[in-house]
Structures are given as structure tokens and as C-alpha cells.
Motif scaffolding. Structure first.
Motif, mmCIF file in Angstrom:
data_model
loop_
_atom_site.group_PDB
_atom_site.id
_atom_site.type_symbol
_atom_site.label_atom_id
_atom_site.label_comp_id
_atom_site.label_asym_id
_atom_site.label_seq_id
_atom_site.Cartn_x
_atom_site.Cartn_y
_atom_site.Cartn_z
ATOM 1 N N MET A 4 42.859 15.538 44.289
ATOM 2 C CA MET A 4 42.784 16.428 43.139
ATOM 3 C C MET A 4 42.970 17.865 43.606
ATOM 4 S SD MET A 4 39.750 16.547 40.393
ATOM 5 C CE MET A 4 39.549 17.916 39.341
ATOM 6 N N GLN A 5 43.853 18.573 42.944
ATOM 7 C CA GLN A 5 44.156 19.953 43.332
ATOM 8 C C GLN A 5 43.371 20.916 42.448
ATOM 9 O OE1 GLN A 5 48.259 20.959 42.781
ATOM 10 N NE2 GLN A 5 48.170 22.608 44.253
ATOM 11 N N ASN A 6 42.687 21.872 43.065
ATOM 12 C CA ASN A 6 41.938 22.876 42.313
ATOM 13 C C ASN A 6 42.853 24.001 41.896
ATOM 14 O OD1 ASN A 6 39.500 21.545 42.637
ATOM 15 N ND2 ASN A 6 39.010 22.627 44.518
ATOM 16 N N GLN A 7 42.617 24.511 40.688
ATOM 17 C CA GLN A 7 43.382 25.660 40.245
ATOM 18 C C GLN A 7 42.794 26.901 40.897
ATOM 19 O OE1 GLN A 7 42.810 25.227 36.025
ATOM 20 N NE2 GLN A 7 44.897 24.536 35.794
ATOM 21 N N PRO A 8 43.642 27.758 41.471
ATOM 22 C CA PRO A 8 43.116 28.932 42.155
ATOM 23 C C PRO A 8 42.534 29.970 41.195
ATOM 24 C CG PRO A 8 45.507 28.958 42.148
ATOM 25 C CD PRO A 8 45.080 27.645 41.555
ATOM 26 N N PHE A 9 42.929 29.933 39.946
ATOM 27 C CA PHE A 9 42.478 30.918 38.973
ATOM 28 C C PHE A 9 42.034 30.213 37.699
ATOM 29 C CE2 PHE A 9 45.871 32.736 41.506
ATOM 30 C CZ PHE A 9 45.217 33.812 42.062
ATOM 31 N N PRO A 10 40.856 30.566 37.187
ATOM 32 C CA PRO A 10 40.452 29.964 35.910
ATOM 33 C C PRO A 10 41.362 30.473 34.797
ATOM 34 C CG PRO A 10 38.925 31.694 36.551
ATOM 35 C CD PRO A 10 39.896 31.518 37.681
ATOM 36 N N PHE A 11 41.427 29.709 33.747
ATOM 37 C CA PHE A 11 42.266 30.115 32.628
ATOM 38 C C PHE A 11 41.733 31.381 31.964
ATOM 39 C CE2 PHE A 11 44.182 25.698 31.634
ATOM 40 C CZ PHE A 11 45.094 25.878 32.638
ATOM 41 N N LEU A 12 42.579 31.960 31.165
ATOM 42 C CA LEU A 12 42.260 33.181 30.433
ATOM 43 C C LEU A 12 41.202 32.882 29.379
ATOM 44 C CD1 LEU A 12 43.725 35.901 30.822
ATOM 45 C CD2 LEU A 12 45.120 35.349 28.863
ATOM 46 N N ASN A 13 40.245 33.772 29.245
ATOM 47 C CA ASN A 13 39.259 33.668 28.170
ATOM 48 C C ASN A 13 39.012 35.073 27.620
ATOM 49 O OD1 ASN A 13 37.341 34.946 29.875
ATOM 50 N ND2 ASN A 13 36.755 32.984 30.743
ATOM 51 N N GLU A 14 38.156 35.155 26.608
ATOM 52 C CA GLU A 14 37.923 36.446 25.961
ATOM 53 C C GLU A 14 37.411 37.505 26.924
ATOM 54 O OE1 GLU A 14 36.865 33.538 24.762
ATOM 55 O OE2 GLU A 14 37.902 33.340 22.852
ATOM 56 N N GLN A 15 36.534 37.099 27.846
ATOM 57 C CA GLN A 15 35.970 38.057 28.787
ATOM 58 C C GLN A 15 37.037 38.607 29.729
ATOM 59 O OE1 GLN A 15 34.596 34.931 28.310
ATOM 60 N NE2 GLN A 15 32.927 35.611 27.005
ATOM 61 N N VAL A 16 37.953 37.772 30.152
ATOM 62 C CA VAL A 16 39.034 38.226 31.033
ATOM 63 C C VAL A 16 39.952 39.180 30.275
ATOM 64 C CG1 VAL A 16 41.039 37.500 32.395
ATOM 65 C CG2 VAL A 16 38.930 36.160 32.474
ATOM 66 N N VAL A 17 40.275 38.843 29.034
ATOM 67 C CA VAL A 17 41.135 39.714 28.227
ATOM 68 C C VAL A 17 40.452 41.059 27.993
ATOM 69 C CG1 VAL A 17 42.235 39.996 25.965
ATOM 70 C CG2 VAL A 17 42.366 37.798 27.149
ATOM 71 N N GLU A 18 39.158 41.049 27.721
ATOM 72 C CA GLU A 18 38.417 42.298 27.545
ATOM 73 C C GLU A 18 38.468 43.146 28.812
ATOM 74 O OE1 GLU A 18 34.442 41.516 26.170
ATOM 75 O OE2 GLU A 18 35.175 40.400 24.435
ATOM 76 N N ARG A 19 38.309 42.504 29.977
ATOM 77 C CA ARG A 19 38.377 43.234 31.238
ATOM 78 C C ARG A 19 39.759 43.832 31.455
ATOM 79 N NH1 ARG A 19 40.980 42.246 35.371
ATOM 80 N NH2 ARG A 19 41.112 40.025 35.089
ATOM 81 N N ILE A 20 40.794 43.072 31.139
ATOM 82 C CA ILE A 20 42.165 43.559 31.300
ATOM 83 C C ILE A 20 42.376 44.808 30.459
ATOM 84 C CG2 ILE A 20 44.589 43.027 30.801
ATOM 85 C CD1 ILE A 20 43.910 40.076 31.570
ATOM 86 N N PHE A 21 41.981 44.756 29.200
ATOM 87 C CA PHE A 21 42.181 45.911 28.319
ATOM 88 C C PHE A 21 41.256 47.069 28.678
ATOM 89 C CE2 PHE A 21 44.659 42.981 25.799
ATOM 90 C CZ PHE A 21 45.643 43.811 25.274
ATOM 91 N N ALA A 22 40.053 46.779 29.155
ATOM 92 C CA ALA A 22 39.135 47.851 29.555
ATOM 93 C C ALA A 22 39.686 48.617 30.753
ATOM 94 C CB ALA A 22 37.760 47.284 29.877
ATOM 95 N N SER A 23 40.314 47.885 31.678
ATOM 96 C CA SER A 23 40.870 48.542 32.862
ATOM 97 C C SER A 23 42.254 49.120 32.591
ATOM 98 C CB SER A 23 40.967 47.551 34.030
ATOM 99 O OG SER A 23 41.973 46.575 33.781
ATOM 100 N N GLY A 24 42.935 48.571 31.575
ATOM 101 C CA GLY A 24 44.292 49.025 31.275
ATOM 102 C C GLY A 24 45.313 48.508 32.276
ATOM 103 N N GLU A 25 44.922 47.490 33.062
ATOM 104 C CA GLU A 25 45.789 46.990 34.128
ATOM 105 C C GLU A 25 45.881 45.466 34.096
ATOM 106 O OE1 GLU A 25 44.784 50.472 37.371
ATOM 107 O OE2 GLU A 25 43.773 48.540 37.545
#
Length: 64
Positions: free
Chosen positions: A1-22
Motif C-alpha cells: 500500500m502506497q501512502n500519499q505524501p500530501f493529505p487532500f485539500l480541506n477547508e483549513q488548507v484553503v484558508e491557510r492558502i488564502f491567509a498567506s496569499g501563496e
């Protein structure tokens, strides 16, 4: 079984992206993993669309 290196996008990740602007390389890899997953749902697609809209409208800088 292969682990995904990055968890999928969720609301908290999107909020962080927009908060940082990056959108980081890790964020882009997370989005790519989501789009390649055949079981992606409408909610996840709407999160991806929100981030992509932020890039297109100049609200987010894309980092290398």
C-alpha cells in the motif's frame, strides 16, 4: 500500500492558502493528487476551483 505524501485539500488548507496569499509547491502537489483520485467529490472540486480562481484573479502568488 502506497501512502500519499500530501493529505487532500480541506477547508483549513484553503484558508491557510488564502491567509498567506501563496500557493506552495506542496499545495500544488496536493491539488494534483486530488485531481488524479477517481473518487474526488463535488466538495473537493469546489475547493480546487476556489484556489484556482484565486490564482487567476491575482489573489494568490504561485511559489516554486
Amino acid at each position: 500500500m502506497q501512502n500519499q505524501p500530501f493529505p487532500f485539500l480541506n477547508e483549513q488548507v484553503v484558508e491557510r492558502i488564502f491567509a498567506s496569499g501563496e500557493l506552495t509547491r506542496e499545495d500544488r502537489q496536493r491539488i494534483q493528487s486530488m485531481l488524479l483520485d477517481e473518487s474526488i467529490g463535488e466538495h473537493e472540486l469546489s475547493l480546487v476551483e476556489k484556489v484556482m480562481s484565486g490564482v487567476v484573479n491575482g489573489l494568490l502568488d504561485v511559489l516554486n
